[in-house]
Design a protein around this motif. Structure first.
Motif, PDB file in Angstrom:
ATOM      1  N   HIS A 111      10.593   0.605  -0.749  1.00 20.31           N
ATOM      2  CA  HIS A 111       9.845   1.582  -0.032  1.00 20.31           C
ATOM      3  C   HIS A 111      10.126   2.551   0.809  1.00 20.31           C
ATOM      4  CE1 HIS A 111       5.679   1.706   1.582  1.00 20.31           C
ATOM      5  NE2 HIS A 111       4.512   1.305   1.476  1.00 20.31           N
TER       6      HIS A 111
ATOM      7  N   GLY B  40      -0.237   3.676  -4.336  1.00 20.10           N
ATOM      8  CA  GLY B  40      -0.604   4.623  -4.002  1.00 20.10           C
ATOM      9  C   GLY B  40      -2.596   4.571  -4.008  1.00 20.10           C
TER      10      GLY B  40
ATOM     11  N   MET C 265      -4.531   2.019  -4.361  1.00 18.65           N
ATOM     12  CA  MET C 265      -5.578   1.977  -5.254  1.00 18.65           C
ATOM     13  C   MET C 265      -6.889   1.198  -4.239  1.00 18.65           C
ATOM     14  SD  MET C 265      -4.728  -1.573  -7.921  1.00 18.65           S
ATOM     15  CE  MET C 265      -3.562   0.069  -9.512  1.00 18.65           C
TER      16      MET C 265
HETATM   17  C1  PEP Z   1       1.870   0.718  -0.195  1.00 18.00           C
HETATM   18  O1  PEP Z   1       2.157   1.464   0.704  1.00 18.00           O
HETATM   19  O2  PEP Z   1       2.759   0.524  -0.792  1.00 18.00           O
HETATM   20  C2  PEP Z   1       1.184   1.267  -0.322  1.00 18.00           C
HETATM   21  C3  PEP Z   1       0.460   1.770  -2.488  1.00 18.00           C
HETATM   22  O3  PEP Z   1      -0.488   1.669   0.390  1.00 18.00           O
HETATM   23  P1  PEP Z   1      -1.946   2.392   0.145  1.00 18.00           P
HETATM   24  O4  PEP Z   1      -2.512   1.416  -1.227  1.00 18.00           O
HETATM   25  O5  PEP Z   1      -2.480   1.938   1.441  1.00 18.00           O
HETATM   26  O6  PEP Z   1      -1.548   3.292  -0.508  1.00 18.00           O
END
Ligand code: PEP
Length: 249
Positions: free
Chosen positions: A94, A210, A212
């Motif tokens: 990540h 990201g 979503m």
């Molecule tokens: C994530 O932490 O993998 C992520 C996609 O966060 P967010 O949906 O809050 O952008």
């Protein structure tokens, strides 16, 4: 036809009480949905979440794993320990691990390998920073991150992994990649794998992550190479997470 997969990444959020409330709603809201669903939770809550999800259609996972099998690595958790709890998935690479904890491409590849060897499904995150996108090196960065894993584990092993394309500039920012921007990188990832093994590429599950949300999930997941989502913030709101799962059908 690849199955859709929606995975939540709770990051460092939760409590015994809030987890129970959240999963009660997610469990009933997601019942019967014909997709794969998982939640990746902080280590201390693995056992609680395993109990709460028993008999449901929701799997669970961790958010990181050691690259080592065992030994003097204070604070680390091995893949075998996660398997001991019945864990199915683990996120590796990540961007928060890469940025704050020094997870290099080589370490991410070693973690993916350790997870696979123990029988976990690694969700391998790749993605460029804003600065890299602006310098037009997105393809280069994502290919380099993917190559590290493919070279260490072998391309065939990708059939037992999930790849998550997560542009760093879109994580937790509310700024989502457009469906076209995301599709372009997903297609690139699939094409890179296809160069070595067309059948692994055709079956490869590639998630977008990201920002979503229920409002953009359907359009993103309708793209030909987007097989689902890795969801951060919205996975902490039961109605939003369930709506995203429903949009994946
Ligand atoms: C994530 O932490 O993998 C992520 C996609 O966060 P967010 O949906 O809050 O952008």
């Amino acid at each position: 036809m690849r199955r859709k997969f929606v995975a939540g990444n709770w990051k460092m959020h939760g409590s015994l009480k809030s987890n129970a409330d959240l999963l009660r709603e997610v469990r009933s809201g997601a019942a019967g949905l014909d997709i794969d669903i998982a939640v990746c939770v902080p280590y201390p809550y693995l056992a609680q979440v395993a109990d709460l999800l028993e008999g449901s259609n929701i799997a669970w996972g961790a958010q990181d794993v050691s690259e080592h099998a065992q030994g003097a690595y204070t604070g680390e958790v091995s893949a075998a320990m996660l398997v001991d709890f019945g864990c199915k998935y683990v996120i590796v690479g990540h961007s928060e691990r890469r940025t704050y904890y020094g997870d290099t491409d080589a370490i991410v590849a070693a973690k993916a390998e350790a997870a696979l060897k123990a029988g976990l499904i690694p969700i391998v995150c790749v993605g460029e920073t804003l600065e890299e996108r602006e310098r037009n090196v997105t393809a280069e960065v994502v290919t380099r991150q993917l190559n590290a894993v493919a070279e260490r584990c072998g391309v065939k092993a990708l059939a037992d992994m999930v790849i998550a394309y997560e542009p760093v500039w879109a994580i937790g920012t509310g700024r989502t990649a457009t469906p076209e921007q995301a599709q372009e990188v997903h297609a690139l990832i699939r094409a890179r794998v296809a160069r070595d093994d067309a059948s692994v590429a055709a079956g490869l599950c590639i998630l977008y992550g990201g920002s979503m949300k229920p409002g953009n999930a359907r359009e993103l997941m309708a793209q030909p190479d987007i097989d689902g989502g890795l969801i951060g913030g919205a996975s902490l709101v039961a109605a939003d997470f369930v709506a995203i799962c429903a949009a994946a059908r």
